[in-house]
Write a protein that holds these residues in place. Sequence first.
Motif, PDB file in Angstrom:
ATOM      1  N   ASP A  39      17.052  -2.318  97.700  1.00 43.91           N
ATOM      2  CA  ASP A  39      17.236  -3.322  96.654  1.00 43.91           C
ATOM      3  C   ASP A  39      15.974  -4.172  96.583  1.00 43.91           C
ATOM      4  O   ASP A  39      15.422  -4.578  97.619  1.00 43.91           O
ATOM      5  CB  ASP A  39      18.427  -4.225  96.949  1.00 43.91           C
ATOM      6  N   ILE A  40      15.530  -4.431  95.365  1.00 42.44           N
ATOM      7  CA  ILE A  40      14.303  -5.191  95.133  1.00 42.44           C
ATOM      8  C   ILE A  40      14.634  -6.437  94.326  1.00 42.44           C
ATOM      9  O   ILE A  40      15.287  -6.356  93.271  1.00 42.44           O
ATOM     10  CB  ILE A  40      13.281  -4.348  94.347  1.00 42.44           C
ATOM     11  N   LYS A  41      14.216  -7.601  94.810  1.00 44.02           N
ATOM     12  CA  LYS A  41      14.296  -8.820  94.018  1.00 44.02           C
ATOM     13  C   LYS A  41      13.070  -8.849  93.115  1.00 44.02           C
ATOM     14  O   LYS A  41      11.938  -8.955  93.583  1.00 44.02           O
ATOM     15  CB  LYS A  41      14.330 -10.058  94.911  1.00 44.02           C
ATOM     16  N   ILE A  42      13.291  -8.723  91.825  1.00 44.53           N
ATOM     17  CA  ILE A  42      12.195  -8.544  90.867  1.00 44.53           C
ATOM     18  C   ILE A  42      11.468  -9.863  90.626  1.00 44.53           C
ATOM     19  O   ILE A  42      12.088 -10.885  90.314  1.00 44.53           O
ATOM     20  CB  ILE A  42      12.742  -7.998  89.532  1.00 44.53           C
ATOM     21  N   SER A  43      10.167  -9.833  90.764  1.00 48.08           N
ATOM     22  CA  SER A  43       9.357 -11.000  90.397  1.00 48.08           C
ATOM     23  C   SER A  43       8.667 -10.777  89.059  1.00 48.08           C
ATOM     24  O   SER A  43       8.567 -11.695  88.240  1.00 48.08           O
ATOM     25  CB  SER A  43       8.317 -11.298  91.479  1.00 48.08           C
ATOM     26  N   GLY A  74       8.392  -6.435  92.958  1.00 48.16           N
ATOM     27  CA  GLY A  74       9.230  -7.440  93.591  1.00 48.16           C
ATOM     28  C   GLY A  74       9.253  -7.276  95.097  1.00 48.16           C
ATOM     29  O   GLY A  74       8.437  -6.550  95.683  1.00 48.16           O
ATOM     30  N   THR A  75      10.209  -7.941  95.729  1.00 48.69           N
ATOM     31  CA  THR A  75      10.309  -8.002  97.179  1.00 48.69           C
ATOM     32  C   THR A  75      11.554  -7.266  97.655  1.00 48.69           C
ATOM     33  O   THR A  75      12.643  -7.443  97.091  1.00 48.69           O
ATOM     34  CB  THR A  75      10.376  -9.471  97.646  1.00 48.69           C
ATOM     35  N   VAL A  76      11.406  -6.466  98.684  1.00 47.29           N
ATOM     36  CA  VAL A  76      12.530  -5.730  99.246  1.00 47.29           C
ATOM     37  C   VAL A  76      13.495  -6.703  99.924  1.00 47.29           C
ATOM     38  O   VAL A  76      13.101  -7.484 100.790  1.00 47.29           O
ATOM     39  CB  VAL A  76      12.045  -4.677 100.261  1.00 47.29           C
ATOM     40  N   VAL A  77      14.780  -6.650  99.513  1.00 43.86           N
ATOM     41  CA  VAL A  77      15.786  -7.528 100.107  1.00 43.86           C
ATOM     42  C   VAL A  77      16.905  -6.746 100.803  1.00 43.86           C
ATOM     43  O   VAL A  77      17.764  -7.331 101.461  1.00 43.86           O
ATOM     44  CB  VAL A  77      16.400  -8.478  99.043  1.00 43.86           C
ATOM     45  N   ARG A  78      16.902  -5.432 100.652  1.00 45.20           N
ATOM     46  CA  ARG A  78      17.870  -4.598 101.373  1.00 45.20           C
ATOM     47  C   ARG A  78      17.275  -3.211 101.550  1.00 45.20           C
ATOM     48  O   ARG A  78      16.673  -2.674 100.613  1.00 45.20           O
ATOM     49  CB  ARG A  78      19.187  -4.507 100.608  1.00 45.20           C
ATOM     50  N   VAL A 376       3.710  -9.164  80.650  1.00 50.30           N
ATOM     51  CA  VAL A 376       4.404  -9.060  81.928  1.00 50.30           C
ATOM     52  C   VAL A 376       5.413 -10.185  82.010  1.00 50.30           C
ATOM     53  O   VAL A 376       5.053 -11.367  81.928  1.00 50.30           O
ATOM     54  CB  VAL A 376       3.423  -9.131  83.120  1.00 50.30           C
ATOM     55  N   LEU A 377       6.686  -9.820  82.140  1.00 51.65           N
ATOM     56  CA  LEU A 377       7.752 -10.800  82.288  1.00 51.65           C
ATOM     57  C   LEU A 377       7.805 -11.274  83.727  1.00 51.65           C
ATOM     58  O   LEU A 377       7.713 -10.474  84.664  1.00 51.65           O
ATOM     59  CB  LEU A 377       9.095 -10.185  81.887  1.00 51.65           C
ATOM     60  N   VAL A 378       7.965 -12.578  83.900  1.00 51.98           N
ATOM     61  CA  VAL A 378       7.980 -13.169  85.235  1.00 51.98           C
ATOM     62  C   VAL A 378       9.302 -13.912  85.419  1.00 51.98           C
ATOM     63  O   VAL A 378       9.648 -14.783  84.613  1.00 51.98           O
ATOM     64  CB  VAL A 378       6.810 -14.153  85.429  1.00 51.98           C
ATOM     65  N   ASN A 379      10.041 -13.553  86.455  1.00 48.72           N
ATOM     66  CA  ASN A 379      11.284 -14.243  86.737  1.00 48.72           C
ATOM     67  C   ASN A 379      11.010 -15.705  87.108  1.00 48.72           C
ATOM     68  O   ASN A 379       9.992 -16.021  87.738  1.00 48.72           O
ATOM     69  CB  ASN A 379      12.069 -13.548  87.846  1.00 48.72           C
ATOM     70  N   ASP A 380      11.925 -16.571  86.739  1.00 43.11           N
ATOM     71  CA  ASP A 380      11.700 -18.012  86.870  1.00 43.11           C
ATOM     72  C   ASP A 380      11.426 -18.444  88.303  1.00 43.11           C
ATOM     73  O   ASP A 380      10.704 -19.412  88.532  1.00 43.11           O
ATOM     74  CB  ASP A 380      12.913 -18.772  86.321  1.00 43.11           C
ATOM     75  N   ASP A 381      12.023 -17.738  89.283  1.00 42.22           N
ATOM     76  CA  ASP A 381      11.853 -18.146  90.670  1.00 42.22           C
ATOM     77  C   ASP A 381      10.771 -17.346  91.388  1.00 42.22           C
ATOM     78  O   ASP A 381      10.676 -17.376  92.606  1.00 42.22           O
ATOM     79  CB  ASP A 381      13.174 -18.016  91.428  1.00 42.22           C
ATOM     80  N   ALA A 382       9.945 -16.623  90.618  1.00 40.71           N
ATOM     81  CA  ALA A 382       8.896 -15.789  91.237  1.00 40.71           C
ATOM     82  C   ALA A 382       7.813 -16.686  91.815  1.00 40.71           C
ATOM     83  O   ALA A 382       7.410 -17.667  91.210  1.00 40.71           O
ATOM     84  CB  ALA A 382       8.301 -14.839  90.213  1.00 40.71           C
TER      85      ALA A 382
END
Length: 382
Positions: A39-43, A74-78, A376-382
């Motif tokens: 699982d990746i938290k998308i930035s 993004g960042t690996v979270v699982r 490039v779309l950037v998530n608000d908490d990136a």
Amino acid sequence: MASSETKFEGWVALDKSAAEGKMVWQAYDAKPWEETDIDIKISHCGICGTDLHKLRSGWGPTAYPVVVGHEIVGTVVRVGKEAAAQTGFKLGDRVGVGAQNDSCQCRKPPQTIEDHSDCEACATGNEVYCPRMVGTYGAKYLTAAGGKSMGGYARYHRCPAKFAFKIPDGIPSEHAAPMMCAGVTVFSPLAHFGNRGEGPLDQRLKGMSVGVVGVGGLGHFGVLFAKAMNAKRVVAISRRADKRADALALGADEYIATAEEEGWAKKHARSLDLIICSVSSSNMPLTEYITLLKRDGVFCQLGLPDDGQFKIGAGPIASGRRSLTGSFMGSPHEIREMLQLAADKGIKPWVEKLPMSEANQAIIDMDLGKAKYRYVLVNDDA
């Protein structure tokens, strides 16, 4: 492992109207979890022309509902147990995902007359050419758990770990995102056809003159990578002269404006070894483009048009023993090679960052050609 905190929600296309800026932010079902997954938290997620084609069912019926986006960082979270063993991924790793989410990986398919017990493409590291290739959105997974692929205009992405790639530290996330599709789509044919695919990557185009048709999201990467591979000469080709300054700033040595330069085809005939074409129109002057090639030159088509088939005269192909071919994104080993070359050479694509919350307006502006040269779309908490 943060699994219980992972909420899959994003910009969901419910029908063709989504292409008009009518995607809906809502929860959706991710693929069922398997131990080969991460699982990746998308930035960050780039906007690709393919997203627009899929939103409007331009290449055939789209499997709505769908979340598009296949330039994901993004960042690996699982991390699944098998995924960790196979890839070495761990929590916190920064990774990217491109337009391919899975392939048959030589899994034995159903026994029908059309199917085979193995896959030559997957067996030779050419997974992107697997006949059962699974796209990053709107496709059915081949694994036991099945499920439907959902893309990157979202908070999280789940996928088989084999089709995620660690991003080198030297590449900013907003630069890495468009490399996952646009970048590797031009990198692959440059590396493959450059000097017959032989030699170090940074010398792959040494001594060659390379043409890049279309100065946009893909084409501007074509100029950047051609220069990074030491092409002797890079010629950017577009209809109008308004992108000349940009093309030269990117590193092009020459520029041809086909709609404004009388006799351009004759003037530049037999001057290029390789042409890569990112234009997605069936109305482009393909016959004239072929005449720009030297004997034994290669014209490689990348763009796939909604509006019909290409038309070309046979004479210029036969009279110069020229080749008309195509290329399709890039396989895992090519993505890794591209990322390393980009880090080594400091390649910096031209991107504009936009909030993920503005995705609907961003796809409208992308369709109008306003991007210079990749949103490039950037998530608000990136």
